[in-house]
Design a protein around this motif. Structure first.
Motif, PDB file in Angstrom:
ATOM      1  N   PRO A 129      61.648-137.616  -3.699  1.00 32.63           N
ATOM      2  CA  PRO A 129      62.375-136.356  -3.488  1.00 32.63           C
ATOM      3  C   PRO A 129      62.264-135.911  -2.031  1.00 32.63           C
ATOM      4  O   PRO A 129      61.256-136.176  -1.363  1.00 32.63           O
ATOM      5  CB  PRO A 129      61.659-135.372  -4.424  1.00 32.63           C
ATOM      6  CG  PRO A 129      60.898-136.213  -5.391  1.00 32.63           C
ATOM      7  CD  PRO A 129      60.564-137.474  -4.682  1.00 32.63           C
ATOM      8  N   TYR A 130      63.263-135.201  -1.557  1.00 31.08           N
ATOM      9  CA  TYR A 130      63.273-134.814  -0.149  1.00 31.08           C
ATOM     10  C   TYR A 130      62.067-133.976   0.270  1.00 31.08           C
ATOM     11  O   TYR A 130      61.588-134.101   1.405  1.00 31.08           O
ATOM     12  CB  TYR A 130      64.586-134.096   0.197  1.00 31.08           C
ATOM     13  CG  TYR A 130      64.637-132.652  -0.209  1.00 31.08           C
ATOM     14  CD1 TYR A 130      64.172-131.651   0.636  1.00 31.08           C
ATOM     15  CD2 TYR A 130      65.131-132.264  -1.454  1.00 31.08           C
ATOM     16  CE1 TYR A 130      64.199-130.314   0.258  1.00 31.08           C
ATOM     17  CE2 TYR A 130      65.158-130.936  -1.832  1.00 31.08           C
ATOM     18  CZ  TYR A 130      64.698-129.970  -0.984  1.00 31.08           C
ATOM     19  OH  TYR A 130      64.711-128.647  -1.363  1.00 31.08           O
ATOM     20  N   PRO A 131      61.493-133.067  -0.605  1.00 31.71           N
ATOM     21  CA  PRO A 131      60.317-132.328  -0.149  1.00 31.71           C
ATOM     22  C   PRO A 131      59.137-133.247   0.171  1.00 31.71           C
ATOM     23  O   PRO A 131      58.332-132.939   1.061  1.00 31.71           O
ATOM     24  CB  PRO A 131      59.985-131.405  -1.324  1.00 31.71           C
ATOM     25  CG  PRO A 131      61.269-131.263  -2.076  1.00 31.71           C
ATOM     26  CD  PRO A 131      61.921-132.607  -1.940  1.00 31.71           C
ATOM     27  N   GLU A 132      59.031-134.362  -0.528  1.00 35.09           N
ATOM     28  CA  GLU A 132      57.946-135.310  -0.246  1.00 35.09           C
ATOM     29  C   GLU A 132      58.143-135.955   1.124  1.00 35.09           C
ATOM     30  O   GLU A 132      57.191-136.123   1.886  1.00 35.09           O
ATOM     31  CB  GLU A 132      57.880-136.375  -1.340  1.00 35.09           C
ATOM     32  CG  GLU A 132      56.727-137.342  -1.169  1.00 35.09           C
ATOM     33  CD  GLU A 132      56.649-138.374  -2.284  1.00 35.09           C
ATOM     34  OE1 GLU A 132      56.135-139.474  -2.033  1.00 35.09           O
ATOM     35  OE2 GLU A 132      57.116-138.075  -3.402  1.00 35.09           O
ATOM     36  N   GLY A 133      59.387-136.306   1.451  1.00 46.00           N
ATOM     37  CA  GLY A 133      59.654-136.861   2.776  1.00 46.00           C
ATOM     38  C   GLY A 133      59.360-135.862   3.872  1.00 46.00           C
ATOM     39  O   GLY A 133      58.752-136.195   4.900  1.00 46.00           O
ATOM     40  N   ALA A 134      59.772-134.598   3.667  1.00 47.22           N
ATOM     41  CA  ALA A 134      59.494-133.562   4.659  1.00 47.22           C
ATOM     42  C   ALA A 134      57.993-133.330   4.788  1.00 47.22           C
ATOM     43  O   ALA A 134      57.473-133.140   5.899  1.00 47.22           O
ATOM     44  CB  ALA A 134      60.202-132.265   4.268  1.00 47.22           C
ATOM     45  N   ALA A 135      57.281-133.331   3.661  1.00 47.30           N
ATOM     46  CA  ALA A 135      55.831-133.137   3.688  1.00 47.30           C
ATOM     47  C   ALA A 135      55.149-134.251   4.481  1.00 47.30           C
ATOM     48  O   ALA A 135      54.242-133.997   5.281  1.00 47.30           O
ATOM     49  CB  ALA A 135      55.286-133.088   2.260  1.00 47.30           C
ATOM     50  N   LYS A 136      55.581-135.487   4.281  1.00 45.73           N
ATOM     51  CA  LYS A 136      55.009-136.609   5.031  1.00 45.73           C
ATOM     52  C   LYS A 136      55.300-136.472   6.527  1.00 45.73           C
ATOM     53  O   LYS A 136      54.459-136.817   7.366  1.00 45.73           O
ATOM     54  CB  LYS A 136      55.562-137.935   4.498  1.00 45.73           C
ATOM     55  CG  LYS A 136      55.059-138.298   3.109  1.00 45.73           C
ATOM     56  CD  LYS A 136      55.709-139.588   2.614  1.00 45.73           C
ATOM     57  CE  LYS A 136      55.158-139.986   1.249  1.00 45.73           C
ATOM     58  NZ  LYS A 136      55.818-141.222   0.738  1.00 45.73           N
ATOM     59  N   ALA A 137      56.480-135.977   6.849  1.00 44.23           N
ATOM     60  CA  ALA A 137      56.832-135.778   8.263  1.00 44.23           C
ATOM     61  C   ALA A 137      55.940-134.710   8.891  1.00 44.23           C
ATOM     62  O   ALA A 137      55.465-134.868  10.030  1.00 44.23           O
ATOM     63  CB  ALA A 137      58.300-135.379   8.384  1.00 44.23           C
ATOM     64  N   PHE A 138      55.694-133.615   8.179  1.00 47.80           N
ATOM     65  CA  PHE A 138      54.819-132.564   8.705  1.00 47.80           C
ATOM     66  C   PHE A 138      53.403-133.092   8.932  1.00 47.80           C
ATOM     67  O   PHE A 138      52.763-132.761   9.935  1.00 47.80           O
ATOM     68  CB  PHE A 138      54.778-131.377   7.744  1.00 47.80           C
ATOM     69  CG  PHE A 138      56.013-130.525   7.758  1.00 47.80           C
ATOM     70  CD1 PHE A 138      56.694-130.272   8.939  1.00 47.80           C
ATOM     71  CD2 PHE A 138      56.500-129.952   6.587  1.00 47.80           C
ATOM     72  CE1 PHE A 138      57.831-129.468   8.954  1.00 47.80           C
ATOM     73  CE2 PHE A 138      57.623-129.149   6.597  1.00 47.80           C
ATOM     74  CZ  PHE A 138      58.291-128.912   7.780  1.00 47.80           C
ATOM     75  N   LEU A 139      52.910-133.889   7.993  1.00 44.46           N
ATOM     76  CA  LEU A 139      51.563-134.443   8.146  1.00 44.46           C
ATOM     77  C   LEU A 139      51.484-135.377   9.347  1.00 44.46           C
ATOM     78  O   LEU A 139      50.511-135.349  10.112  1.00 44.46           O
ATOM     79  CB  LEU A 139      51.151-135.182   6.872  1.00 44.46           C
ATOM     80  CG  LEU A 139      50.948-134.307   5.627  1.00 44.46           C
ATOM     81  CD1 LEU A 139      50.625-135.173   4.423  1.00 44.46           C
ATOM     82  CD2 LEU A 139      49.851-133.278   5.838  1.00 44.46           C
ATOM     83  N   ALA A 140      52.517-136.215   9.527  1.00 42.96           N
ATOM     84  CA  ALA A 140      52.534-137.124  10.674  1.00 42.96           C
ATOM     85  C   ALA A 140      52.615-136.351  11.985  1.00 42.96           C
ATOM     86  O   ALA A 140      51.955-136.699  12.976  1.00 42.96           O
ATOM     87  CB  ALA A 140      53.714-138.095  10.548  1.00 42.96           C
ATOM     88  N   LEU A 141      53.412-135.287  11.999  1.00 43.13           N
ATOM     89  CA  LEU A 141      53.537-134.443  13.191  1.00 43.13           C
ATOM     90  C   LEU A 141      52.191-133.785  13.506  1.00 43.13           C
ATOM     91  O   LEU A 141      51.766-133.729  14.672  1.00 43.13           O
ATOM     92  CB  LEU A 141      54.605-133.381  12.953  1.00 43.13           C
ATOM     93  CG  LEU A 141      55.072-132.571  14.168  1.00 43.13           C
ATOM     94  CD1 LEU A 141      55.965-133.415  15.071  1.00 43.13           C
ATOM     95  CD2 LEU A 141      55.842-131.325  13.700  1.00 43.13           C
TER      96      LEU A 141
END
Length: 401
Positions: A129-141
């Motif tokens: 789901p898109y929230p999981e992708g966004a969450a992973k992006a925030f963690l990487a950032l």
């Protein structure tokens, strides 16, 4: 396999990556076939026309995938990032990179050495789901840019999860940001809405650990809130304040004081049973408003992305602006949602306009677009949800005033 006859499928993981990182002046590279980034830019990213590209595709051809052509790919990305003067490069995985086992971490190290720019990969597969992708992006950032705090700023906040796929145009979340500041809470950073007068948007990311608390306004911000609590001891509140009571309750949670009792509504709502469909934190915020500002006796939520993390007992969580009811449901299945919207007891529906196509009976339908579903179709629709503007919007919907 999910079958959709009248609805659109929700955006997936790497769309969430784009939404999360778009306003940080980086270059997001979608590792997929030619046209891989086309759907993001043309459909799900209505901001793409503002300036130089932020999201680009690897443009892989069949023979690139079969035989490998990594040097060409790395060279092209290095050239584009340098020409566009980007602050970082993020590589987002897709089903192609997942199937063929592409070493995106290795690509990131090579690109960083070649360009001198910060480079990181986001481990998406394209099916989450898109929230999981966004969450992973925030963690990487956060892993790449956040700095350990030298101090904690009193009554300061980060707002996490304000991605356009969940909260729409920045204009819709802005009343909340203003209300928080008027309530005495200085904003350190907003993930991901550019702050006025900010020359380097990454500066707010670096300083985010200095905030006294986090406010999570969509599910995509929960993982970062948990990470910051574990790493820096930053507590958080989960909830999107819709209407008057929502704002009062969130401020009370942030300040560690009991919430004031809800003021009885001036007049009873002319509806008895509401259904709210959408992103979980946003939808439960609307539910809170309908129940406590307007006194609707029954409000059910259909969360179209998973909501378990919102209600999990997590360390450092000061409270959740949500109350899960016995009829609340997590599903994006068209048939299950159609059954709910056509329940004869439901007389008031709040959802993206796309869901109106499922109605086979009369009911009051109030549009609140979910960009992860309807993309640019409803991007410019007039609607509100945050704090006082949200109160006025739903008052008009309920009473026609």
């Amino acid at each position: 396999m999910k079958i959709f006859h009248k609805l659109l499928p929700l955006a997936t993981g790497y769309f969430g990556v784009s939404s999360a990182l778009y306003d940080f002046d980086g270059l997001v590279v979608v590792y997929g076939p030619a046209g891989g980034a086309w759907h993001i830019n043309i459909e799900d990213e209505p901001r793409w026309y503002r300036g130089p590209a932020t999201v680009v595709g690897a443009g892989l051809l069949e023979m690139d995938v079969i035989l490998g052509n990594e040097d060409k790919f790395i060279g092209n990305i290095a050239k584009v990032a340098t020409e566009l003067d980007r602050r970082f490069i993020a590589l987002a995985g897709t089903p192609i990179s997942e199937i063929i086992g592409t070493d995106l971490k290795g690509f990131a190290r090579t690109l960083e050495a070649r360009t001198g720019l910060p480079v990181f990969m986001v481990p998406t597969a394209g099916s989450e789901p898109y929230p999981e992708g966004a969450a992973k992006a925030f963690l990487a950032l956060a892993d790449k840019f956040m700095l350990p705090p030298t101090t904690k700023r009193e009554k300061s906040l980060n707002v996490l999860g304000a991605i356009h796929l969940s909260t729409g145009k920045p204009e819709h979340i802005q009343p909340l940001l203003t209300a928080l500041e008027q309530g005495g809470h200085a904003l350190v950073s907003v993930f991901s809405v550019a702050r006025p007068g900010q020359e380097d948007p990454l500066q707010a990311v670096r300083e985010a650990p200095e905030a006294a608390a986090n406010l999570v306004v969509s599910a995509s911000g929960l993982s970062l809130a948990a990470r910051m609590q574990a790493a820096y001891g930053t507590p958080y509140v989960a909830g999107l304040p819709v209407g008057r009571q929502g704002l009062a309750d969130v401020l009370a949670l942030l300040e560690g004081r009991p919430a004031a009792p809800a003021t009885p509504p001036a007049r009873p709502a002319p509806f008895k049973h509401a259904l709210v469909i959408g992103e979980p934190v946003v939808s439960y915020g609307i539910k809170h408003c309908l129940r406590h500002d307007f006194g609707l006796p029954k409000v059910d939520v259909v969360s179209v992305t998973p909501s378990e993390a919102l209600f999990a007992d997590a360390p450092g969580c000061l409270g959740v602006l949500a109350a899960r009811g016995p009829r609340d449901l997590d599903t994006d299945a068209e048939q299950a949602i159609a059954e709910r919207v056509n329940d004869p007891a439901v007389d008031f529906i709040v959802a993206d306009p796309c869901y109106e196509a499922l109605l086979t009976r009369k009911a009051r339908f109030v549009p609140v677009p979910h960009i992860a579903l309807s993309a640019r179709f409803n991007w410019d629709m007039p609607y509100e949800y945050a704090v006082e503007k949200g109160y006025a919007y739903f008052e008009q919907a309920l009473f026609g005033v």
